[in-house]
Scaffold this motif. Sequence first.
Motif, mmCIF file in Angstrom:
data_model
loop_
_atom_site.group_PDB
_atom_site.id
_atom_site.type_symbol
_atom_site.label_atom_id
_atom_site.label_comp_id
_atom_site.label_asym_id
_atom_site.label_seq_id
_atom_site.Cartn_x
_atom_site.Cartn_y
_atom_site.Cartn_z
ATOM 1 N N THR A 229 38.921 36.476 -21.454
ATOM 2 C CA THR A 229 38.718 37.512 -20.450
ATOM 3 C C THR A 229 39.660 37.280 -19.279
ATOM 4 O O THR A 229 39.938 36.136 -18.903
ATOM 5 N N ASP A 230 40.145 38.379 -18.685
ATOM 6 C CA ASP A 230 41.058 38.282 -17.555
ATOM 7 C C ASP A 230 40.333 38.222 -16.218
ATOM 8 O O ASP A 230 40.941 37.918 -15.194
ATOM 9 N N ALA A 231 39.047 38.528 -16.192
ATOM 10 C CA ALA A 231 38.188 38.383 -15.012
ATOM 11 C C ALA A 231 36.753 38.473 -15.508
ATOM 12 O O ALA A 231 36.469 39.113 -16.521
ATOM 13 N N VAL A 232 35.832 37.840 -14.781
ATOM 14 C CA VAL A 232 34.440 37.806 -15.238
ATOM 15 C C VAL A 232 33.499 37.981 -14.052
ATOM 16 O O VAL A 232 33.697 37.382 -12.991
ATOM 17 N N ALA A 233 32.488 38.835 -14.245
ATOM 18 C CA ALA A 233 31.455 39.051 -13.228
ATOM 19 C C ALA A 233 30.090 38.823 -13.861
ATOM 20 O O ALA A 233 29.793 39.390 -14.918
ATOM 21 N N ALA A 234 29.273 37.990 -13.227
ATOM 22 C CA ALA A 234 27.918 37.706 -13.709
ATOM 23 C C ALA A 234 26.921 38.233 -12.690
ATOM 24 O O ALA A 234 26.956 37.850 -11.517
ATOM 25 N N VAL A 235 26.032 39.124 -13.133
ATOM 26 C CA VAL A 235 25.057 39.771 -12.261
ATOM 27 C C VAL A 235 23.655 39.285 -12.639
ATOM 28 O O VAL A 235 23.251 39.387 -13.801
ATOM 29 N N SER A 236 22.918 38.766 -11.676
ATOM 30 C CA SER A 236 21.529 38.307 -11.893
ATOM 31 C C SER A 236 21.445 37.229 -12.966
ATOM 32 O O SER A 236 20.466 37.151 -13.712
ATOM 33 N N ALA A 237 22.446 36.373 -13.037
ATOM 34 C CA ALA A 237 22.482 35.341 -14.073
ATOM 35 C C ALA A 237 21.681 34.108 -13.660
ATOM 36 O O ALA A 237 21.642 33.751 -12.479
ATOM 37 N N PRO A 238 21.075 33.412 -14.631
ATOM 38 C CA PRO A 238 20.441 32.133 -14.324
ATOM 39 C C PRO A 238 21.497 31.064 -14.132
ATOM 40 O O PRO A 238 22.597 31.150 -14.683
ATOM 41 N N ALA A 239 21.163 30.041 -13.368
ATOM 42 C CA ALA A 239 22.069 28.909 -13.198
ATOM 43 C C ALA A 239 21.776 27.800 -14.204
ATOM 44 O O ALA A 239 22.665 27.018 -14.555
ATOM 45 N N ARG A 240 20.531 27.739 -14.667
ATOM 46 C CA ARG A 240 20.134 26.637 -15.545
ATOM 47 C C ARG A 240 19.148 27.146 -16.591
ATOM 48 O O ARG A 240 18.484 28.167 -16.405
ATOM 49 N N TRP A 241 19.069 26.425 -17.681
ATOM 50 C CA TRP A 241 18.174 26.801 -18.778
ATOM 51 C C TRP A 241 16.731 26.368 -18.482
ATOM 52 O O TRP A 241 16.486 25.504 -17.650
ATOM 53 N N TYR A 242 15.799 26.975 -19.219
ATOM 54 C CA TYR A 242 14.379 26.596 -19.219
ATOM 55 C C TYR A 242 13.694 26.803 -17.861
ATOM 56 O O TYR A 242 12.664 26.187 -17.587
ATOM 57 N N TYR A 243 14.250 27.668 -17.041
ATOM 58 C CA TYR A 243 13.647 27.912 -15.733
ATOM 59 C C TYR A 243 12.336 28.669 -15.907
ATOM 60 O O TYR A 243 12.282 29.704 -16.565
ATOM 61 N N ARG A 244 11.262 28.171 -15.293
ATOM 62 C CA ARG A 244 9.937 28.800 -15.374
ATOM 63 C C ARG A 244 9.307 28.950 -13.988
ATOM 64 O O ARG A 244 8.088 29.001 -13.858
ATOM 65 N N GLY A 245 10.123 29.035 -12.972
ATOM 66 C CA GLY A 245 9.614 29.041 -11.607
ATOM 67 C C GLY A 245 9.039 30.355 -11.116
ATOM 68 O O GLY A 245 8.475 30.407 -10.024
ATOM 69 N N THR A 246 9.162 31.416 -11.903
ATOM 70 C CA THR A 246 8.610 32.715 -11.516
ATOM 71 C C THR A 246 7.741 33.242 -12.656
ATOM 72 O O THR A 246 7.931 32.878 -13.823
ATOM 73 N N ALA A 247 6.809 34.123 -12.307
ATOM 74 C CA ALA A 247 5.911 34.682 -13.323
ATOM 75 C C ALA A 247 6.667 35.444 -14.405
ATOM 76 O O ALA A 247 6.354 35.296 -15.598
ATOM 77 N N PRO A 248 7.672 36.280 -14.084
ATOM 78 C CA PRO A 248 8.406 36.965 -15.150
ATOM 79 C C PRO A 248 9.085 35.999 -16.114
ATOM 80 O O PRO A 248 9.133 36.258 -17.323
ATOM 81 N N MET A 249 9.602 34.880 -15.609
ATOM 82 C CA MET A 249 10.251 33.929 -16.508
ATOM 83 C C MET A 249 9.232 33.171 -17.351
ATOM 84 O O MET A 249 9.511 32.827 -18.508
ATOM 85 N N ARG A 250 8.044 32.930 -16.821
ATOM 86 C CA ARG A 250 7.010 32.301 -17.655
ATOM 87 C C ARG A 250 6.587 33.240 -18.774
ATOM 88 O O ARG A 250 6.363 32.799 -19.905
#
Length: 271
Positions: free
Chosen positions: A145-166
């Motif tokens: 890719t010549d440029a990349v944009a990440a929107v609302s991306a997680p920084a780390r795997w297995y995150y469960r800190g919010t109700a939607p992610m649980r």
Amino acid sequence: MSSVAEGPFCRSIVSSLTPAPLRTMLRTDDGVRIEAVYEPCTAGSVATAIVVAHGFTGSVDRPAVRRAAQVFAQRAAVVTFSFRGHGGSGGRSTVGDREVLDLAAAVEWARSLGHTRVVTVGFSMGGSVVLRHAAMHGGRKEAHTDAVAAVSAPARWYYRGTAPMRRLHWVVSRPLGRVVGRFGLGTRIHPEEWNPVPLSPTESVPLIAPTPLLIVHGDRDPYFPLDHPRMLAAAAGEGQAELWLEPGMGHAENAADEALLGRLADWLAGE
């Protein structure tokens, strides 16, 4: 579920720039059929194509994806596709692991259509995929890719800190959850755990430079709080990533309004 190393990717039989929308099926390096749609720029023929990677449970035909494609097409040609296990694509979702092969197939297809500049934008799960893809395929002429944009991306795997992610982890990791995913959310999920665990988004971003990188996140995201985009930007290194923190924005493509999509398109098109 296996993590993948860089390897050869499929080429589309389409070899020249097409002036009209085109729907096709691509085949990834591991043999999965991926539905994809190409739309030319409404402003005329341009060199840039934007490849859009949707979020988990999305697809090429979801209204939010189509809305984004319509805005992007005002600045560049657009390729949208459904990740494996989503929409009309084959296979089963690996929730961001082997999906890099799906994105690579779409990027190669855009280049085979004659576009000399191909850029990627991903939302949520798709955001993690575009980051890993940019880190893994920077040296591959056809798939990079010549440029990349990440929107609302997680920084780390297995995150469960919010109700939607649980809730999401329950859908992905439990047999009953995968039934709900298939019949309630239209998403077929692979039952095996990652082995090995793929490179995380935070581990990926330092490998992206010198490719331009944009990180976009809403301050009302119910899935991932603001420490995620800040971790990504910090991991990229000083001056290596642009960070947009959007006031009042929620999560991913469903929360991105036309004004933000227009700014994203301008950034991706290099304007």
